[in-house]
Design a protein around this motif. Structure first.
Motif, mmCIF file in Angstrom:
data_model
loop_
_atom_site.group_PDB
_atom_site.id
_atom_site.type_symbol
_atom_site.label_atom_id
_atom_site.label_comp_id
_atom_site.label_asym_id
_atom_site.label_seq_id
_atom_site.Cartn_x
_atom_site.Cartn_y
_atom_site.Cartn_z
ATOM 1 N N ASP A 64 -4.397 0.892 -3.716
ATOM 2 C CA ASP A 64 -4.407 2.296 -3.348
ATOM 3 C C ASP A 64 -4.934 2.265 -1.905
ATOM 4 N N ALA A 65 -4.302 3.334 -0.994
ATOM 5 C CA ALA A 65 -4.928 3.682 0.316
ATOM 6 C C ALA A 65 -6.012 4.312 0.464
ATOM 7 N N ASP A 66 -6.784 4.982 -0.637
ATOM 8 C CA ASP A 66 -7.753 5.741 -0.633
ATOM 9 C C ASP A 66 -9.028 4.849 -0.773
ATOM 10 N N LEU A 67 -8.828 3.583 -0.562
ATOM 11 C CA LEU A 67 -10.296 2.794 -0.769
ATOM 12 C C LEU A 67 -11.055 3.059 -2.080
ATOM 13 N N GLN A 68 -10.328 3.538 -3.158
ATOM 14 C CA GLN A 68 -10.942 3.600 -4.449
ATOM 15 C C GLN A 68 -10.795 2.216 -4.934
ATOM 16 N N ASP A 69 -9.763 1.375 -4.737
ATOM 17 C CA ASP A 69 -9.788 -0.295 -4.875
ATOM 18 C C ASP A 69 -10.357 -0.791 -3.796
ATOM 19 N N GLN B 245 -7.634 14.046 -0.935
ATOM 20 C CA GLN B 245 -7.636 14.416 -2.152
ATOM 21 C C GLN B 245 -6.871 13.648 -3.097
ATOM 22 N N SER B 246 -7.194 13.498 -4.349
ATOM 23 C CA SER B 246 -6.354 12.962 -5.304
ATOM 24 C C SER B 246 -5.087 13.848 -5.445
ATOM 25 N N LYS B 247 -3.882 12.905 -5.585
ATOM 26 C CA LYS B 247 -2.739 13.761 -5.889
ATOM 27 C C LYS B 247 -2.484 14.153 -7.177
ATOM 28 N N TRP B 248 -3.330 13.712 -8.132
ATOM 29 C CA TRP B 248 -3.144 13.924 -9.636
ATOM 30 C C TRP B 248 -3.745 15.147 -9.999
ATOM 31 N N ASP B 249 -3.150 16.064 -10.823
ATOM 32 C CA ASP B 249 -3.861 17.226 -11.556
ATOM 33 C C ASP B 249 -3.376 16.782 -12.998
ATOM 34 N N VAL C 106 0.999 -1.293 -0.108
ATOM 35 C CA VAL C 106 0.059 0.115 -0.045
ATOM 36 C C VAL C 106 0.889 1.454 0.030
ATOM 37 N N PRO C 107 1.051 2.014 -1.266
ATOM 38 C CA PRO C 107 1.728 3.141 -1.263
ATOM 39 C C PRO C 107 0.875 4.271 -0.459
ATOM 40 N N ALA C 108 1.361 5.058 0.427
ATOM 41 C CA ALA C 108 0.463 6.106 0.757
ATOM 42 C C ALA C 108 1.188 7.427 0.934
ATOM 43 N N TYR C 109 0.818 8.595 0.352
ATOM 44 C CA TYR C 109 1.231 9.772 0.411
ATOM 45 C C TYR C 109 -0.078 10.774 1.033
ATOM 46 N N ASN C 110 0.316 11.305 2.188
ATOM 47 C CA ASN C 110 -0.747 12.166 3.002
ATOM 48 C C ASN C 110 -2.220 11.319 2.728
ATOM 49 N N GLU C 111 -1.973 10.073 3.423
ATOM 50 C CA GLU C 111 -3.291 9.388 3.555
ATOM 51 C C GLU C 111 -3.765 9.174 5.119
ATOM 52 N N GLY C 112 -3.038 10.010 6.026
ATOM 53 C CA GLY C 112 -3.628 9.986 7.411
ATOM 54 C C GLY C 112 -5.140 9.715 7.697
ATOM 55 N N PRO D 114 -15.536 6.510 -5.561
ATOM 56 C CA PRO D 114 -14.682 7.705 -5.437
ATOM 57 C C PRO D 114 -13.925 7.791 -4.055
ATOM 58 N N ARG D 115 -13.053 8.571 -3.935
ATOM 59 C CA ARG D 115 -12.003 8.426 -2.643
ATOM 60 C C ARG D 115 -12.829 8.557 -1.597
ATOM 61 N N PHE D 116 -12.179 7.681 -0.508
ATOM 62 C CA PHE D 116 -12.977 7.957 0.809
ATOM 63 C C PHE D 116 -12.744 9.166 1.625
ATOM 64 N N ASN E 127 5.406 4.658 3.471
ATOM 65 C CA ASN E 127 5.128 6.079 3.420
ATOM 66 C C ASN E 127 6.046 6.932 2.619
ATOM 67 N N ASP E 128 5.159 7.431 1.675
ATOM 68 C CA ASP E 128 6.093 8.330 0.335
ATOM 69 C C ASP E 128 6.272 9.553 0.903
ATOM 70 N N GLY E 129 6.924 10.042 1.766
ATOM 71 C CA GLY E 129 7.337 11.272 2.312
ATOM 72 C C GLY E 129 6.120 12.111 2.633
HETATM 73 N N1 UDP Z 1 0.607 8.214 -3.873
HETATM 74 C C1 UDP Z 1 1.991 7.989 -3.358
HETATM 75 N N2 UDP Z 1 2.986 8.742 -3.910
HETATM 76 C C2 UDP Z 1 2.592 9.801 -4.449
HETATM 77 C C3 UDP Z 1 1.185 9.999 -4.933
HETATM 78 C C4 UDP Z 1 0.380 9.028 -4.584
HETATM 79 O O1 UDP Z 1 2.198 6.846 -2.699
HETATM 80 O O2 UDP Z 1 3.486 10.758 -4.583
HETATM 81 C C5 UDP Z 1 -0.317 6.998 -3.509
HETATM 82 C C6 UDP Z 1 -1.501 7.409 -2.658
HETATM 83 O O3 UDP Z 1 -1.164 7.539 -1.430
HETATM 84 C C7 UDP Z 1 -2.525 6.466 -3.064
HETATM 85 C C8 UDP Z 1 -2.095 6.060 -4.418
HETATM 86 O O4 UDP Z 1 -0.948 6.342 -4.554
HETATM 87 O O5 UDP Z 1 -2.665 5.198 -2.298
HETATM 88 C C9 UDP Z 1 -3.020 6.648 -5.667
HETATM 89 O O6 UDP Z 1 -2.915 8.047 -5.242
HETATM 90 P P1 UDP Z 1 -4.157 8.969 -5.892
HETATM 91 O O7 UDP Z 1 -5.497 8.367 -5.235
HETATM 92 O O8 UDP Z 1 -3.837 10.400 -5.593
HETATM 93 O O9 UDP Z 1 -4.462 8.799 -7.350
HETATM 94 P P2 UDP Z 1 -5.817 8.605 -8.426
HETATM 95 O O10 UDP Z 1 -6.426 7.668 -7.509
HETATM 96 O O11 UDP Z 1 -6.562 9.785 -8.321
HETATM 97 O O12 UDP Z 1 -5.266 7.823 -9.593
#
Ligand code: UDP
Ligand code: MG
Length: 333
Positions: free
Chosen positions: A96-101, A206-210, A13-19, A201-203, A46-48
């Motif tokens: 993904d950590a955000d429960l979208q999966d 915010q999405s990190k992708w713009d 589970v990669p996580a960036y600001n998913e507290g 949708p994300r739980f 924890n990705d920084g």
């Molecule tokens: N994530 C990460 N490093 C980053 C950006 C995102 O580890 O620099 C992780 C994030 O915590 C999440 C997953 O990658 O678990 C998907 O990110 P996000 O939900 O922002 O992307 P989307 O679902 O919008 O494609």
């Protein structure tokens, strides 16, 4: 293939600001895993993060929880790789950590794996909570990459998937800096299949992708898996030369037959500007590839780990990763 009881599963589970999301994610994941009759570990990478993600991870600490704290933010693709490098299971699930999966799909992934597939990717049937433009751009991207690349990348598939041990081992040998994971997953080959699910949708958070990041991801995908853009430059050059050759013949003909005085400032400007544009663009395309070569030739480690807390799952005898999390030695092979 190990039988249904004797295997160990690693969840990466990669996580960036998913507290905000992690406790709920952990609860749902554990609920699913506890119904399964198998050993498992979850690797939180924890990705920084700049929020309290790492503290939350420590709160979730249990024998089957591993924590990999990267030295800074390296981006999802590398965070994922760090997780896979440290996975000790007979198969690994990337989620993904955000429960979208939804973790509830994992049993289905396992089932397909036990049928003999090495890569079982979860394919979404809906994308709730995403804008029309995002859906459209995703769709066109898959279409383009399918056209220009020999590697078949399944559409509507994120990184959510299960990888068998040999698929993980194959993947961790690919150490390129420019990691377009969806492409790499396909590139390794082996029997692959899909399982369908509904993307939520994300739980929270915010999405990190713009769109700028997505555009760059698309460029990454195309330039990592195809040299078609370089060929386009060649053909554009060929076409313009042919065009200008016919235009030249036309002018010579006009001058000889009708004795037209040469009057060409406007057309000259157009041609020069057009050619200048084409040339600059082609140089840009070459630059994209050259820049990537530049990054690869430095051969830097993909990431650094500042703290690694392993789970209680036994380390694999063939593992070559040091516990301080330094670069996987397989790079040098
Ligand atoms: N994530 C990460 N490093 C980053 C950006 C995102 O580890 O620099 C992780 C994030 O915590 C999440 C997953 O990658 O678990 C998907 O990110 P996000 O939900 O922002 O992307 P989307 O679902 O919008 O494609
Ligand atoms: Mg997401």
């Amino acid at each position: 293939m190990p039988d249904s009881k004797g295997f160990t599963l690693s969840i990466v589970v990669p996580a960036y600001n998913e507290g905000e999301v992690l406790p709920e994610f952990h609860r749902r994941l554990s609920a699913v895993m506890d119904t399964l009759n198998c050993a498992w570990e979850v690797l939180y990478v924890n990705d920084g993060s700049t929020d309290n993600t790492i503290d939350v991870m420590h709160q979730l600490r249990a024998p089957h929880v591993a924590i990999i704290d990267l030295s800074r933010n390296f981006g999802k693709e590398i965070a994922l790789t760090a997780g896979l490098d440290h996975a000790r299971g007979d198969a690994a699930v990337v989620i993904d950590a955000d429960l979208q999966d939804p973790p509830e799909v994992i049993p289905e992934l396992i089932q397909k794996w036990q049928e003999g597939y090495d890569v079982v990717y979860a394919r979404r049937t809906t994308r709730d909570g995403e804008t029309f433009f995002k859906k459209l751009s995703a769709k066109s991207f898959y279409r383009v990459i399918q056209r220009v690349s020999r590697v078949k990348i399944p559409a509507d598939t994120g990184d959510f998937r299960l990888l068998s041990r040999r698929a993980v081992d194959a993947l961790t040998q690919l150490r390129e800096q420019h990691r377009f994971m969806k492409g790499l997953f396909s590139w390794i080959g082996y029997p692959q299949t899909a399982v369908y699910y509904q993307r939520k949708p994300r739980f929270a958070g915010q999405s990190k992708w713009d769109y700028w990041l997505l555009w760059n991801l698309a460029l990454e995908g195309i330039t990592s898996f195809s040299i078609a853009p370089l060929k386009i430059a060649t053909y554009a050059g060929l076409l313009t030369s042919l065009g200008s050759f016919s235009y030249a013949s036309f002018i010579i003909y006009k001058t000889l037959v009708y004795g037209d005085p040469v009057k060409g400032y406007p057309s000259l400007m157009v041609v020069i500007l057009f050619l200048g544009g084409v040339q600059l663009m082609s140089i840009g395309v070459i630059g994209e590839y050259l820049g990537r070569m530049f990054n690869e030739t430095k051969r830097r480690p993909l990431y650094f780990v500042q703290n690694h807390i392993p789970s209680s799952v036994k380390e694999r005898p063939d593992s070559i990763i040091t516990t301080t999390g330094q670069q996987n030695e397989r790079t040098t092979r």
